[in-house]
Every structure is written in structure tokens, then in C-alpha cells.
Design an enzyme around this catalytic site. Structure first.
Site, short mmCIF file in Angstrom:
data_model
loop_
_atom_site.label_atom_id
_atom_site.label_comp_id
_atom_site.label_asym_id
_atom_site.label_seq_id
_atom_site.Cartn_x
_atom_site.Cartn_y
_atom_site.Cartn_z
N ASP A 10 0.86 -1.19 0.00
CA ASP A 10 0.00 0.00 0.00
C ASP A 10 0.90 1.25 0.00
O ASP A 10 1.92 1.28 0.69
CB ASP A 10 -0.84 -0.07 1.30
N THR A 23 -6.48 2.40 10.23
CA THR A 23 -6.56 2.97 11.59
C THR A 23 -7.50 2.19 12.51
O THR A 23 -7.18 1.94 13.68
CB THR A 23 -6.99 4.45 11.52
N ASN A 75 -10.02 0.29 1.77
CA ASN A 75 -8.87 0.18 2.67
C ASN A 75 -9.25 0.54 4.10
O ASN A 75 -9.84 1.60 4.35
CB ASN A 75 -7.78 1.17 2.25
N HIS A 82 -9.85 4.73 -0.28
CA HIS A 82 -8.92 4.77 0.86
C HIS A 82 -9.61 5.49 2.03
O HIS A 82 -10.66 6.10 1.87
CB HIS A 82 -7.65 5.53 0.47
P1 13P Z 1 -7.66 4.48 7.37
O1 13P Z 1 -6.45 4.48 8.23
O2 13P Z 1 -8.41 5.77 7.44
O3 13P Z 1 -8.54 3.30 7.60
O4 13P Z 1 -7.16 4.42 5.84
C1 13P Z 1 -6.63 3.24 5.37
C2 13P Z 1 -6.01 3.45 4.04
O5 13P Z 1 -6.58 4.05 3.16
C3 13P Z 1 -4.71 2.84 3.81
O6 13P Z 1 -4.20 3.16 2.56
#
Ligand code: 13P
Length: 278
Positions: free
Chosen positions: A82, A231, A228, A206
């Protein structure tokens, strides 16, 4: 079931009109929690790690574990880099057997983003791997403190970009941001709809943490095929670990490890159910 490419999972998701969850991992407990959730729901997932996270979770340790977890899982799993920032990291991930890579050149001018992405596509094709790119600017910044100002993806540019690069997935910016949102975001579903109508490539959302289930379902209905989540999994792991250590005088590692797995499992399972439109 097996280690598969991102392209393969996204083609299936397109047929079923669902999205595949892409879950960021940073240690063994996170890998185990995500895979357990996928196996229990019977749904494929993507295990991913961002280049900026490699300071905490080195690629030579994480990559063999992620690839092995995918190969041994009871469901199909793609292993993805990623937000790759350097071509060197793309090369390393491909050599470790990642089945998909993303180069995030979204902050570069349009033509430079295209030429960098073309280089990545050439590298990935030699390994039979898939490629994700980003156009427009997603807010926040994966793994860093600097904030990026959101710049929504232009549908016409997205069409040109995908046709000239041949990427397998395109991350769009529609008001989404990485990290916990200070207030509920107002996603530009009107722009997403235009991109979906203009672009044939599967779309990626994302910044999944903090987006409501209703917004996820709307995004999936408008062509988002990969979502995605990072967090929320890190936070769940930390929360479950704290809840355990708060309750005992002398915490033991084995219970702590099991609680970390459970925290990630609960978060991943919840999201898989929403993304699969269950
Ligand atoms: P978050 O941390 O907001 O879930 O985003 C994840 C992300 O897009 C990783 O590329």
C-alpha cells in the site's frame, strides 16, 4: 484456496457487485486476526502494508509472513504493497511475492504520475502482479503526521490516466482521508458516479476508518471494489490490549496476544460483512 492477484479478486467483486476489504497489518496478531475473519466469513481479503509503516514492521519480516498466511488460508487472499513511495520498495515487495503493488505518485504532476505508474506496471507485469495507482489527493497521510489537502479526482483525467497506464485498480479522492475523521466526511458521491461512468477500471476507496456503513454501501453501489481499512484495526488492537491489561495486576503475553488477534478479528469481520453487502 490460495495467494491470488488483486486483479483476480477485483474481477470477482465486479461480477458480484461487492467490494473486497484491504486490511493493513503491522504484526503477526494483525495478520492472524484478519485471516481468521476472512476464513469465518468465507470471503477473500487483501492483506496490505504501506511503505511508511516499514519503519515499525520491516518488510523482510512482514512479507514472508503475509505471503505464507495467504498461501495457507482457507480463502483467497491478495498481498499488496500500500502507498509505495519508491521504485526500490516496489522491487522488494515483488521479489518477496506480493501479488499487487501500489505506487502513490498522486502528489506529482499528472504526466509524472503517469510515467512513474507506467514504470511500476512494467515491473509488476514481469511478476504477474497487479498495480493500483492514485489520482487526486486523499486527505491525511498514511503513516505520517503531515496532512494533505483533499483534491477530488477529475473523471476525465481518470479515464486518460487508466487508459495510458493500464493499472488494475484506481484509488479515487472524493473527500475521503486517512486516519480518524474529526467530523463525519461528506463524500462526493456525485463525483464517484461520474468516475464510475467514465472509467472501466475497478475503483478503490482509501481512508475507510470512520466511514458509515450506509456510505460504504453507497460507494460499493457506485463501483468501489476495494476498500482500505487501517486505523480502525490498529485502534481495535490497542483498545483490546488495554482493556485486558487494565483488568489484571500481572498481564501475561499469551492472553495479551490473543486479545490483540481478537481486536483485529472483530474489526475486520464487521467490515467484511458490510463490504460483501451481507
Ligand atoms: P484508514 O487508516 O483511514 O482506515 O485508511 C486506510 C487506508 O486508506 C490505507 O491506505
Amino acid at each position: 484456496m490460495a495467494l491470488v492477484t488483486l486483479k483476480e479478486l477485483l474481477l470477482r467483486a465486479e461480477e458480484e457487485k461487492i467490494a473486497v476489504g484491504a486490511f493493513s497489518v503491522g504484526n503477526m496478531e494483525m495478520v492472524m486476526g484478519a485471516v481468521r475473519a476472512a476464513e469465518e466469513t468465507g470471503q477473500p481479503i487483501i492483506l496490505q502494508i504501506a511503505e511508511k509503516r516499514l519503519k515499525n514492521s520491516p518488510l523482510p519480516l512482514m512479507a514472508p509472513m503475509m505471503v505464507s498466511a495467504a498461501k495457507n488460508a482457507e480463502v483467497d487472499i491478495a498481498v499488496h504493497l500500500d502507498h509505495g513511495l519508491t521504485l526500490g520498495c516496489i522491487d522488494e515487495a515483488l521479489a518477496y511475492g506480493f501479488t499487487s503493488v501500489m505506487l502513490d505518485a498522486s502528489l506529482l504532476p499528472f504526466e509524472e504520475n503517469i510515467s512513474m505508474t507506467q514504470k511500476v506496471v512494467e515491473k509488476a507485469r514481469a511478476f504477474g502482479a497487479s498495480v493500483e495507482a492514485e489520482l487526486g489527493v486523499v486527505g491525511g497521510n498514511e503513516g505520517d503526521t503531515a496532512e494533505h489537502k483533499i483534491l477530488c479526482t477529475d473523471p476525465t483525467s481518470a479515464k486518460i490516466f487508466t487508459e495510458r497506464t493500464g493499472v488494475d485498480a484506481l484509488a479515487v479522492a472524493i473527500g475521503n482521508a486517512h486516519g480518524n475523521y474529526p467530523v463525519l466526511p461528506e463524500l462526493r458521491f456525485d463525483i464517484l458516479e461520474q468516475i464510475d461512468k467514465t472509467v472501466a477500471t475497478p475503483l478503490v476507496l482509501h481512508g475507510g476508518t470512520g466511514i458509515t456503513d450506509e456510505m460504504f454501501r453507497r460507494a460499493v453501489a457506485l463501483g468501489v471494489r476495494k476498500i482500505n481499512i487501517a486505523t480502525a484495526s490498529f485502534d481495535h488492537l490497542a483498545k483490546y490490549a488495554k482493556a485486558y491489561t487494565d483488568t489484571v495486576d500481572t498481564p501475561d503475553y499469551f492472553t495479551l496476544s490473543a486479545e490483540m488477534v481478537r481486536g483485529v478479528y472483530d474489526n475486520v469481520k464487521r467490515h467484511i460483512n458490510v463490504f460483501s453487502m451481507l
